[in-house]
Scaffold this motif. Sequence first.
Motif, PDB file in Angstrom:
ATOM      1  N   ILE A 241     -15.513   0.367  -0.385  1.00 13.24           N
ATOM      2  CA  ILE A 241     -13.982   0.364   0.802  1.00 13.24           C
ATOM      3  C   ILE A 241     -13.669  -1.127   0.335  1.00 13.24           C
ATOM      4  CG2 ILE A 241     -12.640   0.594   2.855  1.00 13.24           C
ATOM      5  CD1 ILE A 241     -14.959   2.485   3.428  1.00 13.24           C
ATOM      6  N   LEU A 242     -12.546  -1.714   0.615  1.00 12.97           N
ATOM      7  CA  LEU A 242     -11.813  -2.028  -0.049  1.00 12.97           C
ATOM      8  C   LEU A 242     -11.162  -2.926   1.957  1.00 12.97           C
ATOM      9  CD1 LEU A 242     -10.777  -4.757  -1.983  1.00 12.97           C
ATOM     10  CD2 LEU A 242      -8.759  -3.183  -2.009  1.00 12.97           C
ATOM     11  N   SER A 243     -11.443  -4.287   2.100  1.00 11.54           N
ATOM     12  CA  SER A 243     -10.686  -4.289   3.046  1.00 11.54           C
ATOM     13  C   SER A 243     -10.689  -5.951   3.017  1.00 11.54           C
ATOM     14  CB  SER A 243     -11.862  -3.522   4.598  1.00 11.54           C
ATOM     15  OG  SER A 243     -13.036  -4.974   3.985  1.00 11.54           O
ATOM     16  N   ALA A 244      -9.751  -6.878   4.194  1.00 12.22           N
ATOM     17  CA  ALA A 244      -9.616  -8.049   4.129  1.00 12.22           C
ATOM     18  C   ALA A 244     -10.654  -8.655   4.718  1.00 12.22           C
ATOM     19  CB  ALA A 244      -8.590  -7.991   4.740  1.00 12.22           C
ATOM     20  N   LEU A 245     -10.235 -10.245   4.594  1.00 12.88           N
ATOM     21  CA  LEU A 245     -11.591 -10.963   5.123  1.00 12.88           C
ATOM     22  C   LEU A 245     -10.302 -11.576   5.860  1.00 12.88           C
ATOM     23  CD1 LEU A 245     -13.860 -11.620   2.020  1.00 12.88           C
ATOM     24  CD2 LEU A 245     -14.788 -10.255   4.058  1.00 12.88           C
ATOM     25  N   GLY A 246     -10.963 -12.005   6.505  1.00  9.71           N
ATOM     26  CA  GLY A 246      -9.914 -13.898   7.435  1.00  9.71           C
ATOM     27  C   GLY A 246      -8.706 -13.464   7.569  1.00  9.71           C
ATOM     28  N   THR A 247      -7.819 -14.112   7.344  1.00  2.23           N
ATOM     29  CA  THR A 247      -6.482 -13.570   7.762  1.00  2.23           C
ATOM     30  C   THR A 247      -5.467 -13.330   6.279  1.00  2.23           C
ATOM     31  OG1 THR A 247      -5.936 -16.403   5.931  1.00  2.23           O
ATOM     32  CG2 THR A 247      -6.571 -15.758   9.304  1.00  2.23           C
ATOM     33  N   GLY A 248      -6.690 -12.504   5.449  1.00  2.13           N
ATOM     34  CA  GLY A 248      -6.134 -11.879   4.457  1.00  2.13           C
ATOM     35  C   GLY A 248      -5.243 -10.668   4.380  1.00  2.13           C
ATOM     36  N   GLY A 249      -5.189 -10.011   3.668  1.00  2.00           N
ATOM     37  CA  GLY A 249      -4.495  -8.371   3.169  1.00  2.00           C
ATOM     38  C   GLY A 249      -4.458  -7.678   2.026  1.00  2.00           C
ATOM     39  N   ILE A 250      -3.796  -7.341   2.452  1.00  2.14           N
ATOM     40  CA  ILE A 250      -3.453  -6.096   1.250  1.00  2.14           C
ATOM     41  C   ILE A 250      -1.707  -5.362   1.883  1.00  2.14           C
ATOM     42  CG2 ILE A 250      -3.746  -4.420  -0.159  1.00  2.14           C
ATOM     43  CD1 ILE A 250      -6.233  -3.812   0.451  1.00  2.14           C
ATOM     44  N   THR A 251      -0.601  -5.641   1.119  1.00  5.14           N
ATOM     45  CA  THR A 251       0.376  -5.664   1.074  1.00  5.14           C
ATOM     46  C   THR A 251       1.004  -4.843   0.022  1.00  5.14           C
ATOM     47  OG1 THR A 251       1.212  -7.484   1.877  1.00  5.14           O
ATOM     48  CG2 THR A 251       2.588  -6.232   1.486  1.00  5.14           C
ATOM     49  N   ALA A 252       1.264  -3.699   0.503  1.00  4.89           N
ATOM     50  CA  ALA A 252       1.860  -2.395  -0.265  1.00  4.89           C
ATOM     51  C   ALA A 252       3.667  -2.467  -0.984  1.00  4.89           C
ATOM     52  CB  ALA A 252       1.490  -0.842  -0.418  1.00  4.89           C
ATOM     53  N   THR A 253       3.681  -2.644  -1.794  1.00  9.33           N
ATOM     54  CA  THR A 253       5.173  -2.569  -1.690  1.00  9.33           C
ATOM     55  C   THR A 253       5.768  -1.536  -2.665  1.00  9.33           C
ATOM     56  OG1 THR A 253       5.008  -3.913  -4.119  1.00  9.33           O
ATOM     57  CG2 THR A 253       5.646  -4.769  -1.714  1.00  9.33           C
ATOM     58  N   THR A 254       5.866  -0.925  -3.761  1.00  7.41           N
ATOM     59  CA  THR A 254       6.084  -0.336  -4.811  1.00  7.41           C
ATOM     60  C   THR A 254       4.432   1.112  -5.145  1.00  7.41           C
ATOM     61  OG1 THR A 254       5.955  -1.694  -6.426  1.00  7.41           O
ATOM     62  CG2 THR A 254       7.854  -1.179  -5.335  1.00  7.41           C
ATOM     63  N   GLY A 255       4.731   2.250  -5.605  1.00 10.28           N
ATOM     64  CA  GLY A 255       3.799   1.774  -6.939  1.00 10.28           C
ATOM     65  C   GLY A 255       4.435   3.460  -7.211  1.00 10.28           C
ATOM     66  N   ASP A 256       2.552   4.043  -7.976  1.00 12.26           N
ATOM     67  CA  ASP A 256       3.242   5.299  -8.861  1.00 12.26           C
ATOM     68  C   ASP A 256       3.184   6.445  -8.192  1.00 12.26           C
ATOM     69  OD1 ASP A 256       1.279   5.203  -9.114  1.00 12.26           O
ATOM     70  OD2 ASP A 256       1.299   4.470 -11.545  1.00 12.26           O
ATOM     71  N   SER A 257       3.035   7.335  -8.919  1.00 12.59           N
ATOM     72  CA  SER A 257       2.748   9.386  -8.350  1.00 12.59           C
ATOM     73  C   SER A 257       0.863   8.849  -8.238  1.00 12.59           C
ATOM     74  CB  SER A 257       3.100   9.723  -9.612  1.00 12.59           C
ATOM     75  OG  SER A 257       2.542  10.480 -10.969  1.00 12.59           O
ATOM     76  N   ALA A 258       0.601   8.575  -8.645  1.00 14.12           N
ATOM     77  CA  ALA A 258      -0.875   8.485  -7.972  1.00 14.12           C
ATOM     78  C   ALA A 258      -1.351   7.665  -7.184  1.00 14.12           C
ATOM     79  CB  ALA A 258      -1.625   7.548  -9.211  1.00 14.12           C
ATOM     80  N   THR A 259      -0.465   7.094  -6.329  1.00 20.10           N
ATOM     81  CA  THR A 259      -0.612   6.051  -5.068  1.00 20.10           C
ATOM     82  C   THR A 259       0.643   6.473  -4.058  1.00 20.10           C
ATOM     83  OG1 THR A 259       1.201   4.787  -5.213  1.00 20.10           O
ATOM     84  CG2 THR A 259      -0.883   3.779  -6.538  1.00 20.10           C
ATOM     85  N   ALA A 260      -0.173   6.604  -2.730  1.00 19.56           N
ATOM     86  CA  ALA A 260       0.599   6.866  -1.448  1.00 19.56           C
ATOM     87  C   ALA A 260       1.642   5.879  -0.990  1.00 19.56           C
ATOM     88  CB  ALA A 260      -0.479   7.319  -0.306  1.00 19.56           C
ATOM     89  N   PHE A 261       2.220   4.642  -1.927  1.00 19.08           N
ATOM     90  CA  PHE A 261       3.304   4.080  -1.483  1.00 19.08           C
ATOM     91  C   PHE A 261       4.696   4.821  -1.395  1.00 19.08           C
ATOM     92  CE2 PHE A 261      -0.593   1.634  -1.245  1.00 19.08           C
ATOM     93  CZ  PHE A 261      -0.674   1.409  -2.289  1.00 19.08           C
ATOM     94  N   PHE A 262       5.368   3.601  -1.239  1.00 19.09           N
ATOM     95  CA  PHE A 262       6.439   4.217  -0.968  1.00 19.09           C
ATOM     96  C   PHE A 262       7.766   3.297  -1.440  1.00 19.09           C
ATOM     97  CE2 PHE A 262       4.741   5.676   3.429  1.00 19.09           C
ATOM     98  CZ  PHE A 262       5.832   6.932   3.768  1.00 19.09           C
ATOM     99  N   PRO A 263       8.240   3.437  -2.663  1.00 19.10           N
ATOM    100  CA  PRO A 263       8.849   3.003  -3.270  1.00 19.10           C
ATOM    101  C   PRO A 263       9.984   3.137  -3.218  1.00 19.10           C
ATOM    102  CG  PRO A 263       8.669   5.051  -4.269  1.00 19.10           C
ATOM    103  CD  PRO A 263       7.344   4.961  -3.158  1.00 19.10           C
ATOM    104  N   ALA A 264      10.725   2.019  -3.023  1.00 21.34           N
ATOM    105  CA  ALA A 264      12.391   1.259  -2.366  1.00 21.34           C
ATOM    106  C   ALA A 264      12.598   2.002  -0.807  1.00 21.34           C
ATOM    107  CB  ALA A 264      13.635   2.455  -3.366  1.00 21.34           C
ATOM    108  N   GLY A 265      11.444   2.796  -0.242  1.00 23.34           N
ATOM    109  CA  GLY A 265      11.701   2.892   1.667  1.00 23.34           C
ATOM    110  C   GLY A 265      11.695   4.668   1.800  1.00 23.34           C
TER     111      GLY A 265
END
Length: 702
Positions: free
Chosen positions: A522-546
């Motif tokens: 499991i990938l998680s944040a350390l301290g003030t770090g984080g994960i920002t997802a902007t775009t993705g492909d069909s293998a991800t659950a991201f929202f391309p262009a909203g």
Amino acid sequence: MKRSFALLLVILTIGALRASAASISMQAITLTGWNDTRTSVELWIFSDNSWTDASGISHGAGSPQDRAWSFRVSGLTVNTASHTITIPAFSLTSTRDALRNPNVRYFAWFMAVSGASATPIKIYPNLENGFQVPATIASTSGCSPAGTCAAWADLIVYNKPSPQLPVDGYYTRTEVDRLIVSQLSGAPLDATYITQTANAALTAEQALGSLATGLLKNTTGTGVLALGVAGTDYENPLSFSSPLSRATNSISLPAATGSQDGYLSSADWTAFNSKQNALGYTAENAANKNATNGYAGLTSGRLSAASGQEVWSVTDLTTYSGTSGSGTTAILATITAPASGQGLTWNGTNWVNSTLVPTTRAFTAGTGLTGGGDLSQDRSFSVVNDTTTQRLEVLKDGTAIGTRKALNFITGSNTTLTVADDSGNNRINVTVAASGTLGVGWHNLTDPSANLALAMAANTTTFTYGNSTGALTDLFTLKDSASNTGSGHLLVVNTAAASAAKPLLVAAGGTANGVEMNTAGILSALGTGGITATTGDSATAFFPAGQLEAARGGTGLDTSAATGVVRVAGGTWSANAGVSHLAASTSADLYGVITNETGAASGTPLLVFNQSPTIVTPSIAQIINTGRHSSSMRSAIRLPMGLESSRSSIALIASPSRMAVASSVACGSVARLASESRKRSASNPSSAACKAGSAASGNGWS
């Protein structure tokens, strides 16, 4: 006090002068027939008694049971496939020169070691009764330095008991040595032999079969046999010419006759012996007197002018055209058109006239030389230092580095440089040897020709870059070639099953802030770090262009009126709907998700779910009891003091036997009060009537 100090000084001096204990360098050995499958094995050497070596170091007694070893040898290699075990080279302190108890014996045991646990496996073969180590030992292994190194076989031989002496007397040391050697190898090792044919078991024999056919001769002092040389070591076979003759081993010579050569008979010898003795001159042959190729006759005791004409008419060497005179003093010359400055030179068969080099000619020194001069005297040349003809051009990979008279070799790291003058071959020998690991710069690594697998053990690897790497410089890059048809991964980071190591840590500006993958993946944040997802492909659950991808069951998110709760209707996401699109829910469902339902008077208004809530400034348009339950209405509705209505009338249709309304309610706002038992109507009552009614009902309506 002075005496004590002096005594202490003497003791310290004696201790400082004490000789170091001798040691024997044991050579590495590989033993066969090893059937134990444990691979973590060491060789422990125990002393059967306590002792003190020549250096003054005390050694205690020990055994495999109490594990009190005197020497411990690690680095043994076990090969379970070939059933071998290899003991590395190490040094063993001598026991024979010990200061105390020189008769102590060692016992060598193979021990299986696992952490703090050690289990004996077996004792070293052929040394079960223990062994002693001398200060010096004669080794047959050829190791160096001689006397202080030995093979294990030498140690076994040294500790073997001496052979029993004969009962009828004692042999000398030489006889005993010969007897031992003959028992071990069948013949003295230092003796030489003459055999008919070569024998591989012998090292100093001379095989007669290797010599050519011929007569043998012996060499005095060495006893080496060789073939005799005909005419030197023995007489060549004799051959006989007439009148000598040979019949088998008989040689004969006949007497000489008029037609047969032979020996001079006694009678003939007597006849010759009676002849005139030899005269002191040769008889003259008058026919040769004054003849061509004869001799010159004398006239009045002198040579005639005609006979001596050749010599008398010579004025210089130009007169000679051939050989003149006879004997060793004759001049054999061929002089042709002599010129000034010429001389006679011998061409191997004759003296001829030739032009000589004049003394005005000279030797001129060229570049890099000094000296020379004309030929009036001997001249010499010398080489000028650091000139072009003396320097050596040095190149590196075909590129010239410089031209100097000297070439300097410098020893680099992890290398050994040996330079020796080889005068016999007129050269300098340079030997460069590299030790265990050759230091190679990262930029000097060459392309591999095969796959690479490194067993790193517990060794770590750190890449540290400098702080001047340049703007927008990627410090470490992994990339493949264009149009790569491989379907694998460019980088794989994984841990083994049940491993406590975490696969990945990426931190920025130190080690506190970033992302980390734990042992569960499991990938998680350390301290003030984080994960920002902007775009993705069909293998991800991201929202391309909203928008939500069609591969995720949607046709895109409508962001034209992005208010309210996001919902999905007919595959289309919208963001302008209220809660009405949610499934039907009970008040218990709503209560289960609402917190802080206290109805506090201050702050943002909150939902109220208390049983006895406090309602602040409500605006009630109508209260209807459709079930006409007077008891519930009486107990359920209470209007406190100060309640006012913003409307012109309040209609109460209820059936309580009694309802109390606070006197602070304006009389003009009450339209009608009704009950099942009685009805009382009032149309715009006056303030006085309201007050009277209030007084009669005890500040309430009845």
